[in-house]
Design an enzyme around this catalytic site. Structure first.
Site, PDB file in Angstrom:
ATOM      1  N   LYS A 160      20.573  -2.711  14.181  1.00  0.00           N
ATOM      2  CA  LYS A 160      21.841  -3.366  14.511  1.00  0.00           C
ATOM      3  C   LYS A 160      22.986  -2.746  13.718  1.00  0.00           C
ATOM      4  O   LYS A 160      24.098  -2.587  14.223  1.00  0.00           O
ATOM      5  CB  LYS A 160      21.745  -4.865  14.220  1.00  0.00           C
ATOM      6  CG  LYS A 160      23.046  -5.623  14.464  1.00  0.00           C
ATOM      7  CD  LYS A 160      22.874  -7.118  14.312  1.00  0.00           C
ATOM      8  CE  LYS A 160      24.199  -7.830  14.589  1.00  0.00           C
ATOM      9  NZ  LYS A 160      24.052  -9.303  14.612  1.00  0.00           N
ATOM     10  N   VAL A 193       4.856 -12.624   3.262  1.00  0.00           N
ATOM     11  CA  VAL A 193       6.239 -12.677   2.795  1.00  0.00           C
ATOM     12  C   VAL A 193       6.425 -11.665   1.678  1.00  0.00           C
ATOM     13  O   VAL A 193       5.794 -11.761   0.626  1.00  0.00           O
ATOM     14  CB  VAL A 193       6.611 -14.086   2.289  1.00  0.00           C
ATOM     15  CG1 VAL A 193       8.042 -14.103   1.731  1.00  0.00           C
ATOM     16  CG2 VAL A 193       6.478 -15.112   3.403  1.00  0.00           C
ATOM     17  N   HIS A 251       3.034  14.362  53.343  1.00  0.00           N
ATOM     18  CA  HIS A 251       3.467  12.980  53.550  1.00  0.00           C
ATOM     19  C   HIS A 251       2.393  11.980  53.116  1.00  0.00           C
ATOM     20  O   HIS A 251       1.999  11.085  53.872  1.00  0.00           O
ATOM     21  CB  HIS A 251       3.882  12.752  55.000  1.00  0.00           C
ATOM     22  CG  HIS A 251       5.087  13.546  55.415  1.00  0.00           C
ATOM     23  ND1 HIS A 251       6.278  13.485  54.729  1.00  0.00           N
ATOM     24  CD2 HIS A 251       5.280  14.435  56.406  1.00  0.00           C
ATOM     25  CE1 HIS A 251       7.160  14.299  55.294  1.00  0.00           C
ATOM     26  NE2 HIS A 251       6.565  14.898  56.312  1.00  0.00           N
ATOM     27  N   THR A 271       9.442  -8.975   2.325  1.00  0.00           N
ATOM     28  CA  THR A 271      10.764  -8.368   2.557  1.00  0.00           C
ATOM     29  C   THR A 271      11.746  -9.341   3.187  1.00  0.00           C
ATOM     30  O   THR A 271      12.905  -8.984   3.398  1.00  0.00           O
ATOM     31  CB  THR A 271      10.624  -7.149   3.489  1.00  0.00           C
ATOM     32  OG1 THR A 271      10.021  -7.559   4.716  1.00  0.00           O
ATOM     33  CG2 THR A 271       9.783  -6.064   2.838  1.00  0.00           C
ATOM     34  N   PHE A 277     -15.126  -1.076  57.945  1.00  0.00           N
ATOM     35  CA  PHE A 277     -16.162  -1.188  58.969  1.00  0.00           C
ATOM     36  C   PHE A 277     -15.591  -0.987  60.375  1.00  0.00           C
ATOM     37  O   PHE A 277     -14.394  -1.098  60.614  1.00  0.00           O
ATOM     38  CB  PHE A 277     -16.880  -2.526  58.879  1.00  0.00           C
ATOM     39  CG  PHE A 277     -16.002  -3.747  59.023  1.00  0.00           C
ATOM     40  CD1 PHE A 277     -15.363  -4.034  60.232  1.00  0.00           C
ATOM     41  CD2 PHE A 277     -15.826  -4.627  57.965  1.00  0.00           C
ATOM     42  CE1 PHE A 277     -14.570  -5.166  60.383  1.00  0.00           C
ATOM     43  CE2 PHE A 277     -15.027  -5.758  58.101  1.00  0.00           C
ATOM     44  CZ  PHE A 277     -14.398  -6.017  59.310  1.00  0.00           C
ATOM     45  N   GLY A 312       0.797  -1.210   0.000  1.00  0.00           N
ATOM     46  CA  GLY A 312       0.000   0.000   0.000  1.00  0.00           C
ATOM     47  C   GLY A 312       0.830   1.260   0.000  1.00  0.00           C
ATOM     48  O   GLY A 312       0.421   2.281  -0.577  1.00  0.00           O
ATOM     49  N   THR A 313       2.006   1.229   0.629  1.00  0.00           N
ATOM     50  CA  THR A 313       2.865   2.420   0.637  1.00  0.00           C
ATOM     51  C   THR A 313       3.363   2.707  -0.769  1.00  0.00           C
ATOM     52  O   THR A 313       3.365   3.861  -1.223  1.00  0.00           O
ATOM     53  CB  THR A 313       4.050   2.226   1.595  1.00  0.00           C
ATOM     54  OG1 THR A 313       3.571   1.857   2.893  1.00  0.00           O
ATOM     55  CG2 THR A 313       4.873   3.497   1.703  1.00  0.00           C
ATOM     56  N   ASP A 359     -16.750   0.399  70.015  1.00  0.00           N
ATOM     57  CA  ASP A 359     -15.909   1.382  70.701  1.00  0.00           C
ATOM     58  C   ASP A 359     -15.445   2.492  69.765  1.00  0.00           C
ATOM     59  O   ASP A 359     -15.376   3.665  70.154  1.00  0.00           O
ATOM     60  CB  ASP A 359     -14.717   0.721  71.388  1.00  0.00           C
ATOM     61  CG  ASP A 359     -13.888  -0.157  70.462  1.00  0.00           C
ATOM     62  OD1 ASP A 359     -14.199  -0.247  69.262  1.00  0.00           O
ATOM     63  OD2 ASP A 359     -12.917  -0.765  70.962  1.00  0.00           O
TER      64      ASP A 359
END
Length: 526
Positions: free
Chosen positions: A137, A64, A286, A66, A475, A35-36, A480
């Protein structure tokens, strides 16, 4: 100088025609695929199909095209090694000096709700990564470009005589980071698929919430003078695609470089403040909010937030969910309040001018959004904990469990307190009234101690807790804790419920004549 050759094969075609036209204008030969190549030819550019140099047509539905010595030989041959160049000459292989590639859009494909396994597999690029790695590379001889944002720099250097060695090395490093991320995405996707997916390639496969192998790529933003303490080294990294409106997208207007603790506390403040719809101010010290308030304006929100704990607020992090102007900064300065970091969606010109004399104050602009990171991470020895973000909204799902029904204002105060409690370290007890925190008890081993500390801090600030709403992030295991907050002045309490002694605690609330609401959702924060 021999003619240079560029191979172009991109899925993201942003700017590619103009880039190729500029290459051609500099006398560079254009090779391309699929396509490019078609796009370049339709744009009137002379382009040679890769199949013409390999002697093979694209085959296997483009799988396949390149993967051939005439391509990889041209990319990998070292120009400074005579034997390499002799081999190219012997086999009639030309050099490829520029490689412009980006890969099949795997992430975009698998993000679609209807993506089948077949669709995903066909969006795994094979030839692209192979060429990218080959070119990277051999970076001293081949310029490799994966990002359209690099096109202008590449063209400028080519027109000035050639790519700089440093630029080619930079481009190569980007390639290996890119291919690593690409393979990481594929691994994350495939290892999240449920067993049996391989036999239903045309169906949308079920995915586990967490893959068997998790890959995450982070990009270094800055090094730091030190970490949490001066003897620790540190750096800050950003996700490649952070969620919109998260702290990592800050823009620093002025001030010293952010420290490790600045960033950690700023994140806590920002996540808290953006959870409110009304103008809000959050002051963090903090990692815990020490003052949170909403108001008609950012100035009012700041003035209310500061009242919670003026002592802790000194040297804290301050966040607003609205743009701040000179009035806010002048109020901060009038209080002689030292601020490490101030954060807002916008620091208006008047605010910048008012802070100009205090260049040590770090001013950050962050785009506002209620979105948060999709995942939370916690490092442990030799591993990592991952969890979904704590973003549950319980509005409309609360349950009144006492005989006394809360008033409309009490319900507003409880929901405000509940929102704040989500950002306070556990065990968390938060007293609130009229859209502001009155006392915050954070990070204690005992919920009783958190309640007592919140009450003590309110007293130090000269605030009365009479008629306040209290939120507990988990909870009450016994009555207390409830008695402590009621003794301090609470008139209503919101908490998740879920204790085996809920009935006992609810009965205590009825006995004490307060309203109690259960959310069914716990908000621990460790």
């Amino acid at each position: 100088m021999p003619q240079l050759t560029a191979l172009l094969s991109v899925s993201d075609k942003t700017g590619i025609v103009d880039f190729a036209r500029a290459l051609h204008a500099q006398g560079i030969k254009l090779l391309s695929t699929g396509g490019t190549a078609k796009l370049l030819a339709e744009s009137g550019l002379p382009v040679t199909e890769v199949s013409e140099i390999t002697g093979f047509p694209e085959m296997l539905d483009g799988r396949v095209k390149t993967l051939h010595p005439r391509v990889h030989g041209g990319l990998l041959a070292r120009r400074d090694v005579p034997a390499h160049m002799a081999a190219l000459k012997e086999h009639g292989i030309g050099t490829i000096d520029l490689l412009i590639i980006n890969l099949y859009p795997f992430a975009q494909a698998t993000a679609k709700a209807d993506c089948t396994l077949e669709d995903a597999i066909e969006n795994i690029d094979i030839g692209g990564p192979a060429m990218l790695r080959a070119a990277a590379k051999n970076w001293p001889d081949v310029g490799v470009v994966i990002d359209p944002a690099d096109y202008p720099q590449v063209l400028a250097e080519l027109s000035a005589g050639g790519l700089k060695r440093s630029t080619k090395f930079m481009l190569a490093k980007k390639v290996f980071a890119h291919t690593a991320a690409y393979d990481g995405m594929i691994t994350n996707y495939l290892t999240a698929l449920e067993p049996g997916s391989e036999d239903q390639t045309e169906a949308v496969p079920a995915r586990a919430e967490y893959p068997q192998v998790f890959n995450l790529q982070l990009h270094k933003v800055q090094g730091m003078r030190y970490g949490e303490n001066p003897h620790q080294s540190a750096a800050f990294y950003r996700e490649a695609q952070p969620a919109e409106g998260t702290l990592s997208q800050w823009r620093q207007i002025q001030g010293k470089e952010l420290s490790f603790n600045n960033i950690a506390d700023a994140d806590a403040a920002w996540e808290c403040v953006k959870s409110f719809d009304q103008p809000a101010c959050v002051i963090v010290k903090h990692a815990n909010p020490c003052g949170v308030a909403i108001g008609a304006t950012p100035l009012e929100a700041y003035q209310k937030a500061l009242k919670t704990d003026t002592t802790s607020a000194f040297g804290g992090i301050m966040a607003f969910n609205r743009p701040i102007d000179a009035d806010v900064v002048e109020a901060i300065n009038a209080n002689k309040q030292f601020v490490e970091v101030a954060i807002a969606p916008a620091i208006l010109p008047g605010a910048r001018t008012a802070y100009a004399a205090k260049q040590n104050v770090r001013l950050l602009e962050v785009p506002i959004s209620k979105l948060s990171n999709a995942l939370d991470f916690k490092r442990v020895g030799g591993g990592m904990l991952l969890q979904s973000a704590d973003t549950v909204d319980i509005v409309g799902e609360v349950k009144v469990v006492t005989r006394l029904q809360p008033t409309e204002q009490q319900m507003k105060d409880m929901l405000f307190a509940w929102t704040v409690a989500r950002f306070v370290k556990s065990n968390a007890i938060v007293f609130c009234k009229d859209g502001m925190t009155m006392g915050v008890g954070a990070g204690q081993m005992s919920r009783l101690d958190s309640a007592r500390i919140a009450s003590i801090k309110a007293g130090h600030a000269g605030l009365t807790l009479q008629g306040t709403a209290v939120a507990s992030d988990a909870f009450f295991p016994f009555r207390d804790g409830l008695d402590v907050v009621v003794d301090a002045g609470a008139s209503c309490v919101i908490h998740p419920g879920g204790s085996m002694r809920d009935d006992e605690v609810i009965a205590a609330a009825d006995e004490r004549g307060i309203a109690m609401v259960l959310t069914g959702t716990r908000h621990f924060r460790h």
